[in-house]
Scaffold this motif. Structure first.
Motif, PDB file in Angstrom:
ATOM      1  N   VAL A 107      -5.756  12.884   5.142  1.00 13.76           N
ATOM      2  CA  VAL A 107      -4.830  12.913   6.284  1.00 13.76           C
ATOM      3  C   VAL A 107      -5.120  11.753   7.225  1.00 13.76           C
ATOM      4  O   VAL A 107      -4.202  11.065   7.707  1.00 13.76           O
ATOM      5  N   HIS A 108      -6.378  11.493   7.466  1.00 11.04           N
ATOM      6  CA  HIS A 108      -6.775  10.413   8.379  1.00 11.04           C
ATOM      7  C   HIS A 108      -6.292   9.060   7.864  1.00 11.04           C
ATOM      8  O   HIS A 108      -5.785   8.236   8.637  1.00 11.04           O
TER       9      HIS A 108
ATOM     10  N   ASN B 119      -3.144   6.769   9.800  1.00  7.17           N
ATOM     11  CA  ASN B 119      -3.437   5.499  10.444  1.00  7.17           C
ATOM     12  C   ASN B 119      -2.745   4.311   9.792  1.00  7.17           C
ATOM     13  O   ASN B 119      -3.182   3.166   9.971  1.00  7.17           O
ATOM     14  N   LEU B 120      -1.671   4.563   9.082  1.00  6.81           N
ATOM     15  CA  LEU B 120      -0.879   3.443   8.568  1.00  6.81           C
ATOM     16  C   LEU B 120      -0.320   2.646   9.746  1.00  6.81           C
ATOM     17  O   LEU B 120       0.097   3.232  10.756  1.00  6.81           O
ATOM     18  N   PRO B 121      -0.283   1.326   9.642  1.00  7.88           N
ATOM     19  CA  PRO B 121       0.184   0.497  10.765  1.00  7.88           C
ATOM     20  C   PRO B 121       1.570   0.872  11.273  1.00  7.88           C
ATOM     21  O   PRO B 121       1.840   0.782  12.472  1.00  7.88           O
ATOM     22  N   ARG B 122       2.456   1.325  10.397  1.00  8.60           N
ATOM     23  CA  ARG B 122       3.830   1.603  10.803  1.00  8.60           C
ATOM     24  C   ARG B 122       3.946   2.828  11.705  1.00  8.60           C
ATOM     25  O   ARG B 122       5.004   3.086  12.273  1.00  8.60           O
ATOM     26  N   HIS B 123       2.864   3.607  11.814  1.00  5.00           N
ATOM     27  CA  HIS B 123       2.926   4.840  12.582  1.00  5.00           C
ATOM     28  C   HIS B 123       2.658   4.623  14.074  1.00  5.00           C
ATOM     29  O   HIS B 123       2.536   5.582  14.835  1.00  5.00           O
ATOM     30  N   GLY B 124       2.537   3.402  14.501  1.00  2.01           N
ATOM     31  CA  GLY B 124       2.399   3.140  15.926  1.00  2.01           C
ATOM     32  C   GLY B 124       0.964   3.215  16.403  1.00  2.01           C
ATOM     33  O   GLY B 124       0.015   3.280  15.614  1.00  2.01           O
ATOM     34  N   GLN B 125       0.806   3.205  17.709  1.00  2.14           N
ATOM     35  CA  GLN B 125      -0.518   3.131  18.333  1.00  2.14           C
ATOM     36  C   GLN B 125      -1.066   4.490  18.761  1.00  2.14           C
ATOM     37  O   GLN B 125      -2.103   4.549  19.405  1.00  2.14           O
TER      38      GLN B 125
END
Length: 521
Positions: free
Chosen positions: A457-458, A462-468
């Motif tokens: 899940v972690h 934390n894929l870049p496209r998921h925002g900050q």
């Protein structure tokens, strides 16, 4: 149409006549009179374009009808109508004296000659359709290829879809659901079928010999050196009009990998999509040879225009009692990963394993700095033997983390599904990103606790496209699938839960598989 009737017809408003004609054309089904719709086109000029457009949308040919194709499709208008061309090659028949034996060399040569001549003659005709190929490329022509012997459905194997008059040929035919299957079962009395010579006892089939399997699972090689081709180059004709190539599971016989390679390299140079549903060979040596050449196809012979690739390796308990324990070809999986960078849609089931497809994404000293991205990939479906109740969760987690790392190099990814299924077990991992709302779904029917490991899940969160956002805005859903063995007989039980179900299997193939598992075939 009689004069009086025609007079009444012409008195109707144009809009009403148009609606009636559309209703008649759309109401055509497989159980309709075979040539009724063709006759409607000859009634008058008003009727001709309405019915011709449908009559010529899809054509089914055997080798004896190929010679008529050029004349029938002589006009550009009819060629524009054509969307789907199905070449169904009829091989020589055989009787009970040989039905339990492997094809001898003479039969193999004859079958190859019949198949080669049919393929060659059709390609020569299609290669001439170049005047409007460019304007048709967006719409394209689908070419479907299959081969069978009339004897394939009369001996040890009585599969309905092997019969020459199998009715489900168009997607529209499926609207009748199981009707034709049920009618056939009633007619043959399958529950009381008793044919000991062919292994049938009171509707059940005993163990099937290897030779009986080999009889219907022959491999067809296209021979370009036959005498009738001597006046031509040994290079296959180039066919620009074909943008989709379809080889469905309906027929067990497969096209030799080296022949397929030659077709993709020399003939179908404008393909946009290719769906290949082949059966796993019952001869391990032949299967190994097929996979070796198939790897070279994947690496070097896919047309540069290809954007969608759908591969499915079929097997069942009767033909392949030990197939479910076999490991997929590792080099083939890595080759597909390497050569899929230009694709938009990709599905590969059983012939390759997701573990191998994502193998290069595990952290290394270089931290994957040289990874080439899948810049256009939107949909990805893969199978993995690791999604099995006897496999340790550590291996499963590693594979799913590798998949997450790969997803970081797929900026347009909408759906990824990794799945597996067999007798008594079913499992599915899905990542989807609809309208900026990413979600991962974990569904299986084994284990005391149906959970998804935190490390997996972690990684995905934390894929870049998921925002900050901390851990992104990822939603996680966990479901338990049915556990009863009667509900989970084969991998078909898992396919029903796939969001990419139509990518994994052609609709008619999916229909056949469902009947074989849940019906009375």
């Amino acid at each position: 149409m009689p004069p009086l009737t025609m007079t009444r017809w012409t008195r109707l408003p144009t809009e009403i006549r148009s609606i009636i004609l559309e209703m008649v054309a759309e109401n055509y089904r497989f159980k309709s009179e075979q040539y009724a719709r063709a006759g409607y086109a000859s009634v008058c000029r008003e009727w001709q374009p309405v019915f011709e457009q449908r009559n010529f949308q899809r054509l089914v040919l055997d080798q004896e009808r190929i010679s008529d194709l050029e004349q029938v499709m002589s006009t550009n208008q009819r060629r524009y109508y054509l969307r789907h061309l199905f070449l169904r090659v009829r091989l020589n028949n055989y009787d009970c004296t040989v039905c339990k034996s492997k094809e001898d060399n003479r039969t193999i040569r004859n079958n190859n000659a019949i198949f080669s001549t049919a393929i060659w003659n059709l390609l020569v005709i299609l290669s001439k359709w170049t005047g409007f190929a460019g304007s048709r490329r967006q719409q394209g022509l689908t070419l479907e290829i299959g081969a069978y012997s009339p004897g394939d459905s009369k001996h040890t194997f009585r599969d309905f879809h092997l019969e020459p008059d199998y009715p489900y040929q168009e997607l529209k035919d499926l609207e009748t659901h199981w009707e034709a299957y049920k009618l056939r079962a009633d007619k043959l009395g399958l529950d009381s079928l008793n044919d000991p010579h062919h292994g049938w006892v009171n509707g059940s089939r005993d163990d099937v010999s290897l030779e009986s399997k080999q009889r219907i699972m022959g491999t067809l090689t296209i021979k370009a050196k036959l005498p009738e081709f001597s006046a031509f180059s040994q290079t296959f004709p180039k066919v620009e009009i074909v943008t989709g190539l379809l080889i469905r599971r309906q027929f067990y016989r497969k096209i030799a990998a080296k022949s397929l390679r030659k077709l993709l390299r020399e003939t179908f140079t404008c393909l946009r999509w290719f769906r290949h549903e082949a059966w796993h060979d019952v001869d391990p040596q032949q299967q190994s040879c097929f996979e070796k050449i198939y790897k070279s196809i994947i690496l070097r012979n896919l047309p540069s225009t290809l954007r969608e690739l759908y591969i499915f390796e079929h097997f069942n308990k009767i033909l392949h009692p030990e197939r479910s324990t076999r490991r997929a070809n590792r080099p083939l999986g890595k080759a597909l990963s390497k050569s899929s960078r230009l694709l938009e849609n990709l599905s590969a089931a059983f012939l390759v394993d997701a573990e191998d497809f994502f193998a290069n994404l595990w952290p290394t000293n270089e931290q994957n700095l040289n990874v080439i991205p899948w810049e256009n990939l939107r949909k990805l479906a893969l199978t993995s033997r690791l999604l099995h109740p006897l496999i340790g969760r550590g291996k499963i987690n590693k594979m799913l983390i590798n998949a997450g790392r790969a997803a970081a190099f797929m900026p347009k990814l909408e759906v990824m599904e990794i799945w597996n299924g067999g007798e008594g077990y079913a499992c599915l991992f899905r990542y989807s990103n609809d309208d900026g709302e990413p979600k991962i779904t974990w569904e299986c029917n084994w284990g005391s606790h149906v959970t998804l490991d935190y490390t997996v899940v972690h990684c995905w969160a934390n894929l870049p496209r998921h925002g900050q956002h901390p851990h992104g805005n990822l939603t996680t859903v966990v479901n338990r699938l049915p556990r009863r063995r009667k509900q989970v007989k084969t991998y078909a039980a898992t396919i029903r839960h796939l969001k990419l179900r139509r990518s994994v299997l052609h609709l008619i193939s999916d229909y056949q598989l469902s009947w074989e598992e849940y019906g009375n075939s």
